[in-house]
Design a protein around this motif. Sequence first.
Motif, PDB file in Angstrom:
ATOM      1  N   MET A 104       0.850  -1.175   0.000  1.00 32.97           N
ATOM      2  CA  MET A 104       0.000   0.000   0.000  1.00 32.97           C
ATOM      3  C   MET A 104       0.894   1.236   0.000  1.00 32.97           C
ATOM      4  SD  MET A 104      -2.943   1.112   2.727  1.00 32.97           S
ATOM      5  CE  MET A 104      -3.901  -0.317   2.318  1.00 32.97           C
ATOM      6  N   ASN A 105       0.617   2.177  -0.880  1.00 32.57           N
ATOM      7  CA  ASN A 105       1.438   3.373  -0.953  1.00 32.57           C
ATOM      8  C   ASN A 105       0.847   4.505  -0.106  1.00 32.57           C
ATOM      9  OD1 ASN A 105      -0.529   4.804  -2.456  1.00 32.57           O
ATOM     10  ND2 ASN A 105       0.240   3.965  -4.361  1.00 32.57           N
ATOM     11  N   THR A 106       1.545   5.618  -0.069  1.00 30.11           N
ATOM     12  CA  THR A 106       1.146   6.759   0.754  1.00 30.11           C
ATOM     13  C   THR A 106      -0.227   7.296   0.359  1.00 30.11           C
ATOM     14  OG1 THR A 106       3.462   7.335   1.030  1.00 30.11           O
ATOM     15  CG2 THR A 106       1.870   9.036   1.558  1.00 30.11           C
ATOM     16  N   ASP A 107      -0.516   7.339  -0.934  1.00 27.90           N
ATOM     17  CA  ASP A 107      -1.820   7.821  -1.385  1.00 27.90           C
ATOM     18  C   ASP A 107      -2.943   6.927  -0.888  1.00 27.90           C
ATOM     19  OD1 ASP A 107      -0.688   9.976  -2.709  1.00 27.90           O
ATOM     20  OD2 ASP A 107      -0.621   8.942  -4.643  1.00 27.90           O
ATOM     21  N   ASP A 108      -2.734   5.610  -0.924  1.00 27.29           N
ATOM     22  CA  ASP A 108      -3.742   4.674  -0.429  1.00 27.29           C
ATOM     23  C   ASP A 108      -3.957   4.847   1.070  1.00 27.29           C
ATOM     24  OD1 ASP A 108      -4.057   3.589  -2.962  1.00 27.29           O
ATOM     25  OD2 ASP A 108      -2.600   1.990  -2.599  1.00 27.29           O
ATOM     26  N   THR A 109      -2.865   5.033   1.800  1.00 25.75           N
ATOM     27  CA  THR A 109      -2.962   5.243   3.242  1.00 25.75           C
ATOM     28  C   THR A 109      -3.772   6.499   3.527  1.00 25.75           C
ATOM     29  OG1 THR A 109      -0.842   4.157   3.630  1.00 25.75           O
ATOM     30  CG2 THR A 109      -1.628   5.622   5.352  1.00 25.75           C
ATOM     31  N   ALA A 110      -3.497   7.559   2.807  1.00 26.96           N
ATOM     32  CA  ALA A 110      -4.226   8.816   3.003  1.00 26.96           C
ATOM     33  C   ALA A 110      -5.708   8.649   2.683  1.00 26.96           C
ATOM     34  CB  ALA A 110      -3.613   9.915   2.138  1.00 26.96           C
ATOM     35  N   LEU A 111      -6.018   7.993   1.593  1.00 27.33           N
ATOM     36  CA  LEU A 111      -7.424   7.788   1.224  1.00 27.33           C
ATOM     37  C   LEU A 111      -8.177   6.985   2.275  1.00 27.33           C
ATOM     38  CD1 LEU A 111      -7.133   7.032  -2.601  1.00 27.33           C
ATOM     39  CD2 LEU A 111      -8.175   9.039  -1.528  1.00 27.33           C
ATOM     40  N   ARG A 112      -7.566   5.910   2.751  1.00 29.15           N
ATOM     41  CA  ARG A 112      -8.209   5.075   3.766  1.00 29.15           C
ATOM     42  C   ARG A 112      -8.342   5.821   5.089  1.00 29.15           C
ATOM     43  NH1 ARG A 112      -6.154  -1.005   3.743  1.00 29.15           N
ATOM     44  NH2 ARG A 112      -7.836  -1.129   5.259  1.00 29.15           N
ATOM     45  N   GLY A 113      -7.278   6.530   5.476  1.00 25.98           N
ATOM     46  CA  GLY A 113      -7.310   7.283   6.724  1.00 25.98           C
ATOM     47  C   GLY A 113      -8.368   8.357   6.722  1.00 25.98           C
ATOM     48  N   ARG A 114      -8.438   9.122   5.641  1.00 32.05           N
ATOM     49  CA  ARG A 114      -9.457  10.181   5.542  1.00 32.05           C
ATOM     50  C   ARG A 114     -10.865   9.598   5.538  1.00 32.05           C
ATOM     51  NH1 ARG A 114      -5.877  12.815   1.226  1.00 32.05           N
ATOM     52  NH2 ARG A 114      -4.656  14.255   2.471  1.00 32.05           N
ATOM     53  N   ALA A 115     -11.042   8.497   4.826  1.00 29.84           N
ATOM     54  CA  ALA A 115     -12.365   7.862   4.772  1.00 29.84           C
ATOM     55  C   ALA A 115     -12.781   7.351   6.151  1.00 29.84           C
ATOM     56  CB  ALA A 115     -12.361   6.718   3.757  1.00 29.84           C
ATOM     57  N   LEU A 116     -11.882   6.691   6.865  1.00 30.94           N
ATOM     58  CA  LEU A 116     -12.201   6.211   8.208  1.00 30.94           C
ATOM     59  C   LEU A 116     -12.597   7.373   9.112  1.00 30.94           C
ATOM     60  CD1 LEU A 116      -9.461   3.521   8.863  1.00 30.94           C
ATOM     61  CD2 LEU A 116     -11.928   3.181   9.057  1.00 30.94           C
ATOM     62  N   TYR A 117     -11.828   8.459   9.043  1.00 36.58           N
ATOM     63  CA  TYR A 117     -12.129   9.619   9.879  1.00 36.58           C
ATOM     64  C   TYR A 117     -13.494  10.205   9.536  1.00 36.58           C
ATOM     65  CZ  TYR A 117     -11.827  14.031  12.309  1.00 36.58           C
ATOM     66  OH  TYR A 117     -12.101  15.103  13.135  1.00 36.58           O
ATOM     67  N   GLN A 118     -13.718  10.488   8.267  1.00 36.48           N
ATOM     68  CA  GLN A 118     -14.956  11.146   7.851  1.00 36.48           C
ATOM     69  C   GLN A 118     -16.191  10.273   8.063  1.00 36.48           C
ATOM     70  OE1 GLN A 118     -15.397  14.311   6.992  1.00 36.48           O
ATOM     71  NE2 GLN A 118     -13.226  14.685   7.235  1.00 36.48           N
ATOM     72  N   GLU A 119     -16.091   8.991   7.747  1.00 40.16           N
ATOM     73  CA  GLU A 119     -17.265   8.115   7.755  1.00 40.16           C
ATOM     74  C   GLU A 119     -17.565   7.479   9.105  1.00 40.16           C
ATOM     75  OE1 GLU A 119     -16.555   5.319   4.584  1.00 40.16           O
ATOM     76  OE2 GLU A 119     -16.184   6.940   3.161  1.00 40.16           O
ATOM     77  N   HIS A 120     -16.546   7.286   9.944  1.00 35.13           N
ATOM     78  CA  HIS A 120     -16.768   6.534  11.180  1.00 35.13           C
ATOM     79  C   HIS A 120     -16.351   7.254  12.456  1.00 35.13           C
ATOM     80  CE1 HIS A 120     -17.721   3.048   8.746  1.00 35.13           C
ATOM     81  NE2 HIS A 120     -16.618   3.258   8.059  1.00 35.13           N
ATOM     82  N   LEU A 121     -15.301   8.048  12.400  1.00 35.31           N
ATOM     83  CA  LEU A 121     -14.732   8.572  13.638  1.00 35.31           C
ATOM     84  C   LEU A 121     -15.051  10.034  13.915  1.00 35.31           C
ATOM     85  CD1 LEU A 121     -11.253   6.841  13.315  1.00 35.31           C
ATOM     86  CD2 LEU A 121     -13.222   6.114  14.686  1.00 35.31           C
ATOM     87  N   ARG A 122     -15.249  10.816  12.891  1.00 39.70           N
ATOM     88  CA  ARG A 122     -15.450  12.258  13.076  1.00 39.70           C
ATOM     89  C   ARG A 122     -16.575  12.562  14.053  1.00 39.70           C
ATOM     90  NH1 ARG A 122     -16.295  16.864   8.401  1.00 39.70           N
ATOM     91  NH2 ARG A 122     -16.098  18.614   9.836  1.00 39.70           N
ATOM     92  N   SER A 123     -17.695  11.899  13.895  1.00 41.08           N
ATOM     93  CA  SER A 123     -18.840  12.181  14.768  1.00 41.08           C
ATOM     94  C   SER A 123     -18.579  11.762  16.214  1.00 41.08           C
ATOM     95  CB  SER A 123     -20.098  11.491  14.241  1.00 41.08           C
ATOM     96  OG  SER A 123     -19.928  10.087  14.249  1.00 41.08           O
ATOM     97  N   LEU A 124     -17.647  10.824  16.422  1.00 43.89           N
ATOM     98  CA  LEU A 124     -17.308  10.367  17.774  1.00 43.89           C
ATOM     99  C   LEU A 124     -16.320  11.288  18.474  1.00 43.89           C
ATOM    100  CD1 LEU A 124     -16.752   6.568  17.035  1.00 43.89           C
ATOM    101  CD2 LEU A 124     -18.771   7.630  18.064  1.00 43.89           C
ATOM    102  N   VAL A 125     -15.362  11.824  17.730  1.00 45.26           N
ATOM    103  CA  VAL A 125     -14.261  12.542  18.366  1.00 45.26           C
ATOM    104  C   VAL A 125     -14.318  14.062  18.226  1.00 45.26           C
ATOM    105  CG1 VAL A 125     -12.706  10.574  18.123  1.00 45.26           C
ATOM    106  CG2 VAL A 125     -12.692  12.358  16.375  1.00 45.26           C
ATOM    107  N   GLU A 126     -15.136  14.586  17.341  1.00 43.29           N
ATOM    108  CA  GLU A 126     -15.145  16.024  17.124  1.00 43.29           C
ATOM    109  C   GLU A 126     -16.039  16.696  18.166  1.00 43.29           C
ATOM    110  OE1 GLU A 126     -16.192  18.420  13.304  1.00 43.29           O
ATOM    111  OE2 GLU A 126     -14.268  17.387  13.027  1.00 43.29           O
ATOM    112  N   THR A 127     -15.457  16.875  19.352  1.00 37.62           N
ATOM    113  CA  THR A 127     -16.149  17.497  20.480  1.00 37.62           C
ATOM    114  C   THR A 127     -15.375  18.737  20.912  1.00 37.62           C
ATOM    115  OG1 THR A 127     -14.900  16.221  22.101  1.00 37.62           O
ATOM    116  CG2 THR A 127     -16.959  15.237  21.282  1.00 37.62           C
TER     117      THR A 127
END
Length: 86
Positions: A1-24
């Motif tokens: 997996m290259n850096t671009d793939d890591t960034a895409l997966r990381g951003r997607a995880l944050y936006q789709e699953h984690l943002r609503s949990l941690v953005e307080t």
Amino acid sequence: MNTDDTALRGRALYQEHLRSLVETQESLGKIIAIDIESGDYEVDSDLLVASRRLRTRHASARIWAERIGYNGVFAVGGTRTRTTIS
């Protein structure tokens, strides 16, 4: 997996699953370090501290980091922009 793939997966995880949990109010401006393989994460004001805590649970973690509520972890020669909804 290259850096671009890591960034895409990381951003997607944050936006789709984690943002609503941690953005307080109490975590605004802190760093979230995300293991893109497991989806596990750590929040701290220090990127290295968050990453090290995450690596204690996932030694081979592929880590993506975001600054909670902002468009970048660090600003070089510019300013960070708030991205929070509220």
